[in-house]
Write a protein that holds these residues in place. Structure first.
Motif, short mmCIF file in Angstrom:
data_model
loop_
_atom_site.label_atom_id
_atom_site.label_comp_id
_atom_site.label_asym_id
_atom_site.label_seq_id
_atom_site.Cartn_x
_atom_site.Cartn_y
_atom_site.Cartn_z
N PRO A 88 -4.96 -7.30 -6.53
CA PRO A 88 -3.71 -6.59 -5.73
C PRO A 88 -3.11 -5.54 -6.65
O PRO A 88 -3.19 -5.30 -7.83
CB PRO A 88 -2.66 -7.74 -5.48
CG PRO A 88 -3.18 -9.06 -5.81
CD PRO A 88 -4.10 -8.90 -6.97
N HIS A 118 -2.91 -6.14 1.58
CA HIS A 118 -3.06 -5.27 0.35
C HIS A 118 -4.49 -4.91 0.27
O HIS A 118 -5.47 -5.42 0.55
CB HIS A 118 -2.55 -5.88 -0.91
CG HIS A 118 -3.60 -6.93 -1.44
ND1 HIS A 118 -4.61 -6.94 -2.29
CD2 HIS A 118 -3.39 -8.29 -1.20
CE1 HIS A 118 -4.90 -7.76 -2.56
NE2 HIS A 118 -4.41 -8.83 -1.95
N HIS A 167 0.87 -1.12 0.11
CA HIS A 167 -0.01 -0.10 -0.18
C HIS A 167 0.88 1.10 0.07
O HIS A 167 1.71 1.21 0.79
CB HIS A 167 -0.93 -0.14 1.39
CG HIS A 167 -2.03 1.21 1.13
ND1 HIS A 167 -1.97 2.30 0.95
CD2 HIS A 167 -3.31 0.91 0.91
CE1 HIS A 167 -3.06 2.92 0.86
NE2 HIS A 167 -3.99 2.00 0.73
#
Length: 198
Positions: free
Chosen positions: A84, A77, A6
């Motif tokens: 993802p 995630h 992230h």
């Protein structure tokens, strides 16, 4: 091994990863944490790396050795477009590679079902989303569950898998988030219980 994808260091994904790492440490496990964005991980798989025993850049070789030695894998995630973030997909491409995460049996030129090589006994994937879970399942078929369980960890030989989704993050309260972090601890405890005695 804990892999976080992230870009915002203030995100709830970072809170999840921090909570999971702390709980694993409390339970007696050594934790190797890779924050892919903070590390500037390069997700692009060059053609020279595709062969099973190709020479690898030092940072990719390090990730490969770590994941091969890991007793467990935790991935954190957000759900972006049912998948993802690209940086994590690239991590899968470059690190969960033939000779590390799986191999084809002798005589198999790539058309068969590979043999998993990972020695991790369990994998946990924590995802965040802004789509309610019922809609994710009924409209989209929960693509992240299929990807991580069937296409990645089952194939790579990890016998236990759990995915936990926290949603809807955008409208969640502080109280909800605190509850979700307690769930993170409970899931970690279930799959990686304390190794400490006395």
């Amino acid at each position: 091994m804990l892999v976080l994808a992230h870009p915002d260091g203030r995100s709830f994904n970072h809170a999840i990863a921090g909570t999971a790492a702390a709980r694993l440490a409390e339970n007696g496990y050594g934790v190797v944490l890779h924050d892919l964005y903070a590390e500037g991980f390069d997700p692009l798989l060059p053609s020279a790396e595709i062969p099973a025993f190709a020479p690898l850049p030092p940072e990719i070789d390090k990730h490969c050795r770590e994941v091969a030695a890991a007793d467990g894998i935790v991935v954190v995630h957000p759900n972006w477009w049912g998948q993802p973030p690209a940086i994590l997909t690239g991590w899968v491409d470059r690190v969960l590679r033939p000779g590390v995460a799986y191999r084809f049996l002798e005589g198999d030129r790539g058309e068969g079902v590979p043999q998993g090589l990972l020695t991790a006994r369990a994998a946990i994937v924590f995802t965040t989303a802004n789509t309610p879970q019922q809609r994710e399942r009924e409209v989209f078929g929960d693509p992240l569950e299929l990807l991580w369980k069937n296409c990645i960890f089952d194939l790579c030989g990890v016998p236990l898998f759990h995915r936990e989704t926290f949603t809807v993050v955008a409208t969640s309260s502080d109280e909800e988030r605190r509850g979700w972090l307690r769930t993170v601890e409970e899931v970690v405890d279930r799959y990686f219980p304390s190794t400490r005695t006395g």
